[in-house]
Design an enzyme around this catalytic site. Structure first.
Site, short mmCIF file in Angstrom:
data_model
loop_
_atom_site.label_atom_id
_atom_site.label_comp_id
_atom_site.label_asym_id
_atom_site.label_seq_id
_atom_site.Cartn_x
_atom_site.Cartn_y
_atom_site.Cartn_z
N TYR A 142 -3.62 11.21 -29.36
CA TYR A 142 -2.76 12.39 -29.12
C TYR A 142 -3.39 13.75 -28.94
O TYR A 142 -3.09 14.39 -27.88
CB TYR A 142 -1.74 12.46 -30.43
CG TYR A 142 -0.48 11.82 -30.24
CD1 TYR A 142 0.06 11.53 -29.22
CD2 TYR A 142 -0.29 11.03 -31.49
CE1 TYR A 142 1.25 10.77 -29.49
CE2 TYR A 142 0.70 10.30 -31.45
CZ TYR A 142 1.55 9.97 -30.65
OH TYR A 142 2.67 8.99 -30.49
N SER A 173 -0.46 3.68 -23.85
CA SER A 173 -0.51 5.05 -24.57
C SER A 173 0.13 5.24 -25.75
O SER A 173 0.95 4.51 -26.23
CB SER A 173 0.48 6.12 -23.64
OG SER A 173 1.61 6.03 -23.78
N ASP A 174 -0.12 6.10 -26.38
CA ASP A 174 0.51 6.43 -27.80
C ASP A 174 2.04 6.62 -27.58
O ASP A 174 2.40 7.33 -26.33
CB ASP A 174 -0.24 7.32 -28.54
CG ASP A 174 0.17 6.96 -30.25
OD1 ASP A 174 1.34 6.50 -30.46
OD2 ASP A 174 -0.85 7.25 -31.04
N TRP A 175 2.88 6.79 -28.41
CA TRP A 175 4.28 7.03 -28.26
C TRP A 175 4.66 8.49 -27.57
O TRP A 175 4.13 9.32 -28.25
CB TRP A 175 4.93 6.66 -29.46
CG TRP A 175 5.17 5.34 -29.54
CD1 TRP A 175 6.91 4.98 -29.97
CD2 TRP A 175 4.75 4.03 -29.32
NE1 TRP A 175 6.94 3.42 -30.03
CE2 TRP A 175 5.73 3.01 -29.29
CE3 TRP A 175 3.51 3.69 -28.54
CZ2 TRP A 175 5.26 1.89 -29.11
CZ3 TRP A 175 3.22 2.35 -28.23
CH2 TRP A 175 4.16 1.35 -28.67
#
Length: 665
Positions: free
Chosen positions: A328, A369-371
């Protein structure tokens, strides 16, 4: 600016990958032997029928009565994925690039007693999403039934593309909604820190093979783990999910984790579980330990130590992890290959994805991707209040690209190297970008094929269904539970044993704080309420913390702030009371973060650290029924002043630590 150079191991890996793609004209051509005819796989035919060709059966995924290349299990996964991508519409391709949440009926972020199949039908049939995270924690048979029903929804689609179902870790002790999950019936093991305390990849293999079987029995195909970030900032709340502070150990254990979950050292096998290693890269170097899920934690400072944070991933990449999840936070004051990093989070950073990961390290799998990185971070996301706390609709993590539109974020992410966007099913902006010529379809096709290949490798196009009765039998086996319980005991670290106070005597009187009396009674001890009557005392506690951001969704659920115990803390007061009563006392501490123990050290005779252990596991060590064999996977600083003075990116760099990396009796 500081430069992160590729380590020697990484360079060796690059060389090996380069050599594997080269041929020498002087060598005679090698003629491969004919491949043996594959065996007929079992087909799952709940929705559409089979086609018979050459005496073999194939699932008619598109229902047209003809055998397409993508339906032919004799073909390679790449051939099948390429053929499928050519048959997909633009909308179906865009849907494939979304990794959403399996909707729960009347639940928060997918947490519920059942899936909402009407909502799932909309996602599958209108938005064409076929990758989802599950957050159900039902009994094994019930979750298997829910998985099958979800796959039936997908099988009825135009092309019959099966669902890929992912999960956060669900075999450990920590649980934070949106970062870690809670299992129901699955074996319960120490956090990854416990495996780091034991230093043995064989234990990681043992765990991974059991967890892999449990996941597949439930209809889960993708593990959003392991977490290969380095725990270099002791206040960081996500350290319990790591293998500790040292890159070399993390690399070895990370490689073992990937091999065990995926079913072998040569990449994903048909009975494996895809691993998505995370978070690429430098996530653990967050100033003050503030986490990147939050607006106030949107920066990391790996600086000159970036090469060590990169090296932690080497073993997992060599084992051909099927997925990589970018971190992130924005990496400040950092260079890679002599270039300043763009001040955007890694999900939007082409230098870290297309450059370092794909070009330099030869990575070929999915980048997920992260959320919520494409969503807008509004006022409630940035500065929630008591009157308006941050809730799931206001979670967003577009760090470094806050000024871009959602559509522009999709474009930038794809160009940086993202294949799938986590935590979203917002297909409209990407459709608009493609229509406007901002993204080439060839780039989209590339990601679609990467997303589809593992579905074929795992055999989901032949049979995505699981047996609920077999799930019950496969999960929580007595011998598996015994192995997990043994690790809970052995992974503990004995840091202090003054006057050989351990083992405590069985059958004697104990005073407890933070431990269930029933567990002590089951161990044969007499529980007393009066310290004056006790033969010894046990105080169970987590590392000290503060609630610094109570209105942020993740900040209110994460440990932050100080690591030292103070008067007024339940553990401090209990230890002080036991000392005053002159009762031999053990502090059994869950080191979810590296604790500062200096203030309570004089109150203790025994300090037993754990990284996820039941009361029974702690008591077995205290009573000499089991032996703690662990060694510290990170140092324990001597003071908060030392914590404040250390570099958040540097492993084990505090001045005069109370306990060194590797400490343990």
């Amino acid at each position: 600016m500081k430069t992160a150079k590729l380590t020697a191991t990484a360079m060796a890996l690059i060389s090996a990958l380069a050599l594997s793609n080269c041929t020498t004209s002087a060598e005679p051509p090698v003629v491969a032997a004919p491949a043996p005819q594959p065996a007929q796989p079992q087909l799952g035919l709940r929705v559409k029928q089979a086609i018979t060709v050459d005496g073999l059966q194939f699932r008619d995924a598109d229902g047209d009565g003809k055998l397409a290349v993508y339906e032919d299990w004799r073909r390679t996964p790449l051939e099948r994925a390429t053929d499928l991508a050519a048959r997909m519409t633009q909308a179906e391709k865009v849907g494939a690039l979304m990794h959403s949440t399996l909707p729960g009926r009347d639940g928060l972020l997918g947490r519920a007693e059942t899936y909402d199949f009407d909502a799932l039908g909309t996602l599958v049939n209108d938005k064409y999403v076929t990758s989802f995270i599950t957050r159900l924690t039902l009994t094994p048979a019930d979750l298997a039934e829910q998985s099958n029903a979800a796959q039936e929804v997908a099988a009825a689609g135009r092309l019959g593309i099966p669902l890929t179902v992912s999960t956060d870790p669900r075999n450990h002790f920590s649980y934070v909604l949106g970062a870690g999950d809670a299992g129901n019936g699955t074996t319960q093991w120490p956090e990854l820190l416990g495996f780091a305390a034991l230093r043995d990849p064989a234990y990681v293999h043992e765990f991974g093979e059991i967890a892999r079987r449990e996941y597949r029995a439930l209809g889960i195909h993708m593990a959003l783990s392991p977490q290969l970030d380095l725990l270099t900032e002791p206040r960081w709340p996500r350290g319990s999910g790591t293998f500790g502070s040292q890159a070399a150990l993390t690399s070895v254990l990370g490689g073992a984790y990937v091999e065990a979950f995926q079913g072998g050292a040569d990449g994903l096998q048909s009975d494996g579980v895809m691993t998505v290693v995370k978070h690429w890269v430098g996530y653990g170097a967050q100033p003050e330990g503030f986490d990147g899920h939050n607006y106030y934690g949107r920066f990391a400072d790996p600086g000159q130590y970036m090469d060590q944070h990169i090296a932690a991933f080497e073993g997992a990449l060599k084992a051909q992890a099927a997925g990589v999840m970018p971190a992130y936070p924005i990496m400040r004051d950092t260079q890679v290959n002599g270039e300043d990093l763009e001040l955007v989070s890694p999900g939007f950073n082409a230098q870290l994805l297309e450059g370092l990961l794909r070009r330099d390290l030869g990575y070929r799998g999915i980048i997920l991707s992260d959320w919520a990185i494409t969503r807008d971070c509004n006022a409630v996301c940035m500065n929630p209040s008591e009157a308006q706390p941050q809730d799931p609709p206001n979670i967003a993590t577009p760090w470094g690209v806050e000024d871009l539109t959602v559509r522009q974020r999709y474009v930038k992410g794809l160009k940086a190297g993202i294949d799938q966007f986590g935590g979203t099913d917002d297909v409209g902006p990407l459709m608009e970008a493609i229509a406007a010529g901002e993204v080439e379809m060839a780039r989209v096709d590339q990601s679609v094929i990467r997303v589809m290949v593992p579905k074929f490798e795992l055999g989901l196009f032949e049979n995505p269904y699981v047996d609920p009765a077999a799930a019950t039998a496969a999960i929580g086996r007595p011998d598996d539970i015994a192995k997990a319980d043994r690790l809970q005991r052995e992974a503990q670290v004995l840091l202090r044993n003054e006057g050989h106070a351990l083992p405590f005597a069985a059958g004697t009187k104990v005073w407890l704080q933070g431990m269930a009396p029933e567990a002590a009674q089951a161990a044969g001890l007499q529980v007393v309420d009066d310290l004056a009557e006790a033969d010894f005392a046990i105080v169970r506690a987590d590392t000290a913390s503060e609630m610094l951001h109570p209105h942020h969704f993740f900040g209110s659920r994460q440990k932050e702030g100080r690591l030292n115990f103070q008067p007024g803390d339940a553990a401090y007061d209990a230890l002080a009371a036991a000392k005053a009563a002159k009762v031999p006392t053990m502090l059994a501490i869950f080191l979810d973060r590296p604790a500062v123990l200096t203030e309570v050290l004089p109150f203790t005779d025994v300090i037993l650290a754990n990284f996820g252990a039941s009361d029974a596991a702690v008591l077995d060590v205290a009573l000499g029924k089991a032996t703690a064999r662990g060694r510290m996977p990170f140092e324990l600083p001597r003071s908060m002043e030392a914590v404040l003075a250390q570099n958040p990116a540097a492993p084990d760099d505090s001045v005069d630590p109370l306990y060194l990396f590797g400490a343990g009796l």
